[in-house]
Design an enzyme around this catalytic site. Structure first.
Site, mmCIF file in Angstrom:
data_model
loop_
_atom_site.group_PDB
_atom_site.id
_atom_site.type_symbol
_atom_site.label_atom_id
_atom_site.label_comp_id
_atom_site.label_asym_id
_atom_site.label_seq_id
_atom_site.Cartn_x
_atom_site.Cartn_y
_atom_site.Cartn_z
ATOM 1 N N HIS A 1 108.993 41.440 48.444
ATOM 2 C CA HIS A 1 108.042 42.542 48.574
ATOM 3 C C HIS A 1 108.456 43.350 49.799
ATOM 4 C CE1 HIS A 1 103.558 43.612 49.658
ATOM 5 N NE2 HIS A 1 104.269 44.686 49.326
ATOM 6 N N ASP B 1 107.888 38.529 52.167
ATOM 7 C CA ASP B 1 107.396 39.810 52.677
ATOM 8 C C ASP B 1 108.396 40.360 53.686
ATOM 9 O OD1 ASP B 1 104.712 40.192 51.468
ATOM 10 O OD2 ASP B 1 104.371 38.221 52.360
ATOM 11 N N MET C 1 109.414 43.222 56.054
ATOM 12 C CA MET C 1 108.789 44.351 56.766
ATOM 13 C C MET C 1 109.787 44.932 57.758
ATOM 14 S SD MET C 1 105.069 42.698 57.517
ATOM 15 C CE MET C 1 104.260 41.649 56.313
ATOM 16 N N MET D 1 108.113 46.044 52.383
ATOM 17 C CA MET D 1 107.236 46.981 53.089
ATOM 18 C C MET D 1 108.111 47.704 54.100
ATOM 19 S SD MET D 1 104.104 44.314 53.277
ATOM 20 C CE MET D 1 105.200 43.002 52.758
ATOM 21 N N HIS E 1 107.377 34.240 47.370
ATOM 22 C CA HIS E 1 107.119 35.623 47.781
ATOM 23 C C HIS E 1 107.616 35.850 49.211
ATOM 24 C CE1 HIS E 1 104.790 39.416 47.410
ATOM 25 N NE2 HIS E 1 104.453 39.236 48.675
ATOM 26 N N SER F 1 103.256 33.053 49.518
ATOM 27 C CA SER F 1 103.865 33.973 50.488
ATOM 28 C C SER F 1 104.333 33.199 51.714
ATOM 29 C CB SER F 1 102.862 35.044 50.905
ATOM 30 O OG SER F 1 103.375 35.730 52.026
ATOM 31 N N ASP G 1 97.944 40.789 45.714
ATOM 32 C CA ASP G 1 98.470 40.234 46.965
ATOM 33 C C ASP G 1 97.536 40.562 48.123
ATOM 34 O OD1 ASP G 1 100.016 39.435 49.126
ATOM 35 O OD2 ASP G 1 101.633 40.874 48.779
ATOM 36 N N MET H 1 97.867 45.776 46.036
ATOM 37 C CA MET H 1 97.549 45.182 47.342
ATOM 38 C C MET H 1 96.032 45.080 47.493
ATOM 39 S SD MET H 1 100.328 44.355 48.875
ATOM 40 C CE MET H 1 99.498 43.789 50.348
#
Ligand code: DX5
Ligand code: ZN
Length: 220
Positions: A64, A33, A35, A66, A31, A6, A178, A140
């Protein structure tokens, strides 16, 4: 077994250099993230940064999301060579038809589509109908939003249940976990049936030259 480092735990001032950690390594996804400061109380990187990373990345990108409006991101990230597009189940508790529609839409643009569940979401919400559409399920094992948190063991049961379901239904979605994954928690997650491990701090805390060993120790 895939390991997905990540980039949230990488040195943001030296992202290009950080990617060199994985040169020559196989079975690595990167990965990302993403957001939006709304679905989770944090902001990371967005379109321009991912577009640049895509140009230099030698490994598949695993995004990913979010975010509260995944459809916007399905549309706006489709030219960035994202391999896997994961978004969150929790947005659709009242509208499963909309969820299926979005999974199908994402499948038209991305080679792999995943759905994630947060620590307080029961795995049984993922009905057979939903599972049949998925390439990946992301469990998660921390509350989404931040790296460096402690692994939540209740995630293991979910991984086990997904693994059993996968056999029962003869499906082949990946089971990704994760949050708080390190050498110890990786072992129990693999035992439970996980085949894709996201790890941020446990990888990037090491000096660059120890990266391959750190990853190897996680999966062996
Ligand atoms: C948290 C993110 C994770 C995070 C994991 O919302 O989804 O990918 O970067 O970080 P570690 O491995 O440090 O728990
Ligand atoms: Zn993540």
């Amino acid at each position: 077994m895939i390991v997905s480092p990540s980039l949230l735990a990488a040195d943001f001032l030296n992202l290009q250099h950080e990617l060199k950690r994985f040169d020559g390594l196989s079975d690595i996804w990167l990965h990302l993230d993403i957001m939006d400061g709304h679905f989770v109380p944090n902001l990371t990187f967005g379109h321009p940064v991912v577009e640049l990373l895509a140009k230099i990345a030698k490994h598949p990108l695993d995004a990913h999301f979010m975010v509260t409006n995944p459809e916007f991101y399905i549309d706006t990230f489709k030219n960035y060579k994202i391999h896997n597009f994961t978004f969150h189940y929790e947005l659709f508790t009242e509208n499963k038809d909309e969820l299926i529609r979005l999974i199908k839409k994402a499948k038209a643009f991305y080679p792999s589509v995943g759905l994630s569940i947060k620590p307080n979401t029961d795995v049984t919400v993922l009905t057979d109908e939903i599972l049949k559409e998925l390439d990946l399920v992301l469990v998660m094992s921390v509350e989404p939003g931040f790296g460096g948190q402690k692994f939540m063991p209740n995630s293991l049961k979910k991984v086990e249940q997904l693994s059993i379901k996968r056999l029962e239904l003869a499906l082949n979605y990946s089971i990704q976990i994760d949050g708080g994954i390190n050498e110890e928690t990786a072992k129990v997650a693999i035992k439970a049936g996980a085949d894709n491990l996201v790890a941020g701090s446990a990888i990037f805390k090491h000096p660059m030259e120890n990266t391959a060993t750190a990853i190897k120790n996680m999966i062996s």
